[in-house]
Design a protein around this motif. Structure first.
Motif, PDB file in Angstrom:
ATOM      1  N   GLU A 111      -1.684 -10.043  -0.907  1.00 19.22           N
ATOM      2  CA  GLU A 111      -1.602  -8.914   0.025  1.00 19.22           C
ATOM      3  C   GLU A 111      -0.406  -9.053   0.957  1.00 19.22           C
ATOM      4  N   GLN A 112      -0.067 -10.271   1.354  1.00 22.52           N
ATOM      5  CA  GLN A 112       1.067 -10.489   2.251  1.00 22.52           C
ATOM      6  C   GLN A 112       2.393 -10.170   1.562  1.00 22.52           C
ATOM      7  N   TYR A 113       2.446 -10.298   0.263  1.00 26.71           N
ATOM      8  CA  TYR A 113       3.677 -10.038  -0.483  1.00 26.71           C
ATOM      9  C   TYR A 113       3.882  -8.546  -0.768  1.00 26.71           C
ATOM     10  N   VAL A 114       2.811  -7.796  -0.699  1.00 26.89           N
ATOM     11  CA  VAL A 114       2.893  -6.375  -1.007  1.00 26.89           C
ATOM     12  C   VAL A 114       3.418  -5.577   0.185  1.00 26.89           C
ATOM     13  N   ASP A 115       3.256  -6.098   1.394  1.00 30.93           N
ATOM     14  CA  ASP A 115       3.753  -5.437   2.603  1.00 30.93           C
ATOM     15  C   ASP A 115       3.187  -4.029   2.770  1.00 30.93           C
ATOM     16  N   GLY A 116       1.918  -3.956   3.099  1.00 30.18           N
ATOM     17  CA  GLY A 116       1.289  -2.663   3.321  1.00 30.18           C
ATOM     18  C   GLY A 116       0.497  -2.220   2.106  1.00 30.18           C
ATOM     19  N   PRO A 117       0.043  -0.985   2.139  1.00 33.36           N
ATOM     20  CA  PRO A 117      -0.753  -0.493   1.004  1.00 33.36           C
ATOM     21  C   PRO A 117       0.061  -0.575  -0.284  1.00 33.36           C
ATOM     22  N   PRO A 118      -0.559  -0.997  -1.358  1.00 30.65           N
ATOM     23  CA  PRO A 118       0.184  -1.160  -2.607  1.00 30.65           C
ATOM     24  C   PRO A 118       0.640   0.174  -3.183  1.00 30.65           C
ATOM     25  N   GLN A 119       1.715   0.107  -3.936  1.00 30.90           N
ATOM     26  CA  GLN A 119       2.209   1.283  -4.646  1.00 30.90           C
ATOM     27  C   GLN A 119       1.235   1.619  -5.777  1.00 30.90           C
ATOM     28  N   ILE A 120       1.288   2.842  -6.200  1.00 28.92           N
ATOM     29  CA  ILE A 120       0.412   3.250  -7.294  1.00 28.92           C
ATOM     30  C   ILE A 120       0.925   2.713  -8.623  1.00 28.92           C
ATOM     31  N   TYR A 121       2.238   2.678  -8.782  1.00 28.87           N
ATOM     32  CA  TYR A 121       2.809   2.305 -10.073  1.00 28.87           C
ATOM     33  C   TYR A 121       3.364   0.895 -10.042  1.00 28.87           C
ATOM     34  N   ILE A 122       3.006   0.132 -11.052  1.00 31.38           N
ATOM     35  CA  ILE A 122       3.465  -1.250 -11.145  1.00 31.38           C
ATOM     36  C   ILE A 122       4.986  -1.322 -11.240  1.00 31.38           C
ATOM     37  N   LYS A 123       5.618  -0.305 -11.815  1.00 34.18           N
ATOM     38  CA  LYS A 123       7.076  -0.306 -11.967  1.00 34.18           C
ATOM     39  C   LYS A 123       7.787  -0.278 -10.611  1.00 34.18           C
ATOM     40  N   ASP A 124       7.075   0.065  -9.544  1.00 33.91           N
ATOM     41  CA  ASP A 124       7.679   0.090  -8.215  1.00 33.91           C
ATOM     42  C   ASP A 124       7.823  -1.306  -7.619  1.00 33.91           C
ATOM     43  N   TYR A 125       7.280  -2.308  -8.265  1.00 38.38           N
ATOM     44  CA  TYR A 125       7.343  -3.677  -7.765  1.00 38.38           C
ATOM     45  C   TYR A 125       8.365  -4.481  -8.560  1.00 38.38           C
ATOM     46  N   PRO A 126       8.899  -5.542  -7.930  1.00 33.58           N
ATOM     47  CA  PRO A 126       9.774  -6.443  -8.697  1.00 33.58           C
ATOM     48  C   PRO A 126       8.965  -7.098  -9.822  1.00 33.58           C
ATOM     49  N   SER A 127       9.601  -7.340 -10.962  1.00 35.68           N
ATOM     50  CA  SER A 127       8.871  -7.891 -12.110  1.00 35.68           C
ATOM     51  C   SER A 127       8.386  -9.313 -11.859  1.00 35.68           C
ATOM     52  N   ASP A 128       8.998 -10.015 -10.906  1.00 38.12           N
ATOM     53  CA  ASP A 128       8.580 -11.391 -10.629  1.00 38.12           C
ATOM     54  C   ASP A 128       7.467 -11.475  -9.587  1.00 38.12           C
ATOM     55  N   LEU A 129       6.932 -10.346  -9.163  1.00 36.97           N
ATOM     56  CA  LEU A 129       5.935 -10.346  -8.098  1.00 36.97           C
ATOM     57  C   LEU A 129       4.721 -11.216  -8.441  1.00 36.97           C
ATOM     58  N   LEU A 130       4.259 -11.131  -9.671  1.00 35.93           N
ATOM     59  CA  LEU A 130       3.056 -11.855 -10.058  1.00 35.93           C
ATOM     60  C   LEU A 130       3.232 -12.358 -11.485  1.00 35.93           C
ATOM     61  N   THR A 131       3.208 -13.683 -11.662  1.00 36.94           N
ATOM     62  CA  THR A 131       3.343 -14.267 -13.001  1.00 36.94           C
ATOM     63  C   THR A 131       2.327 -15.391 -13.187  1.00 36.94           C
ATOM     64  N   VAL A 132       2.038 -15.675 -14.434  1.00 38.08           N
ATOM     65  CA  VAL A 132       1.171 -16.795 -14.762  1.00 38.08           C
ATOM     66  C   VAL A 132       1.855 -17.605 -15.862  1.00 38.08           C
ATOM     67  N   ALA A 133       1.869 -18.904 -15.689  1.00 38.19           N
ATOM     68  CA  ALA A 133       2.365 -19.822 -16.717  1.00 38.19           C
ATOM     69  C   ALA A 133       1.174 -20.663 -17.161  1.00 38.19           C
TER      70      ALA A 133
END
Length: 157
Positions: A111-133
């Protein structure tokens, strides 16, 4: 003369047969390569990460899913914003085969990385926002981002 005619005809037929057989062999080799790739990626394709925004609230939940029959290990969830120069990493020893897995504390950090209410579309976020290895059952290391891009990590030995 007749023998020469039939010899040429036989040679031409043999050449056409060889071309057809070569095409069939190439098609079989291509199919085998794709089957090998599919088998190699089978478990990794079943590991996903995403976030859920609960409408009419400010709640955001990060979810992991392992839809395979076996656990994956050495799981590392990364939340990052290169544009904000921020990054947080969560180590999870293993991800069992479950549909919705929650990492304690990850929701709050995300939530702290999103900075406010989240966008509706995932494409509005940087692709590195959330990853799993993670490491699959065969010992292969993979990474997947929240948009679904799966990448095999090559480990130098």
């Amino acid at each position: 003369m007749t023998a020469l005619f039939w010899a040429r005809k036989a040679a031409r037929a043999a050449g056409e047969t060889n071309q057809m057989q070569n095409a069939q062999i190439k098609a079989l080799e291509k199919r085998q390569r794709q089957q090998d790739i599919d088998q190699h990626e089978a478990q990794a394709r079943l590991i996903v990460i995403w976030f859920v925004y609960v409408e009419n609230t400010d709640d955001i939940y990060v979810r992991l899913s392992n839809a395979s029959a076996l656990p994956v290990g050495q799981v590392v969830v990364t939340v990052s914003r290169a544009d904000l120069n921020r990054r947080t990493v969560f180590d999870v020893p293993y991800l069992p085969p479950v549909e919705n897995f929650s990492v304690e504390g990850l929701d709050v950090i995300f939530e702290q990385y999103v900075d406010g209410p989240p966008q509706i579309y995932i494409k509005d976020y940087p692709s590195d926002l959330l990853t799993v290895a993670f490491t699959d059952i065969n010992g292969v290391r993979w990474t997947r981002d929240m948009r679904g891009k799966l990448t095999e990590l090559v480990v130098d030995q």
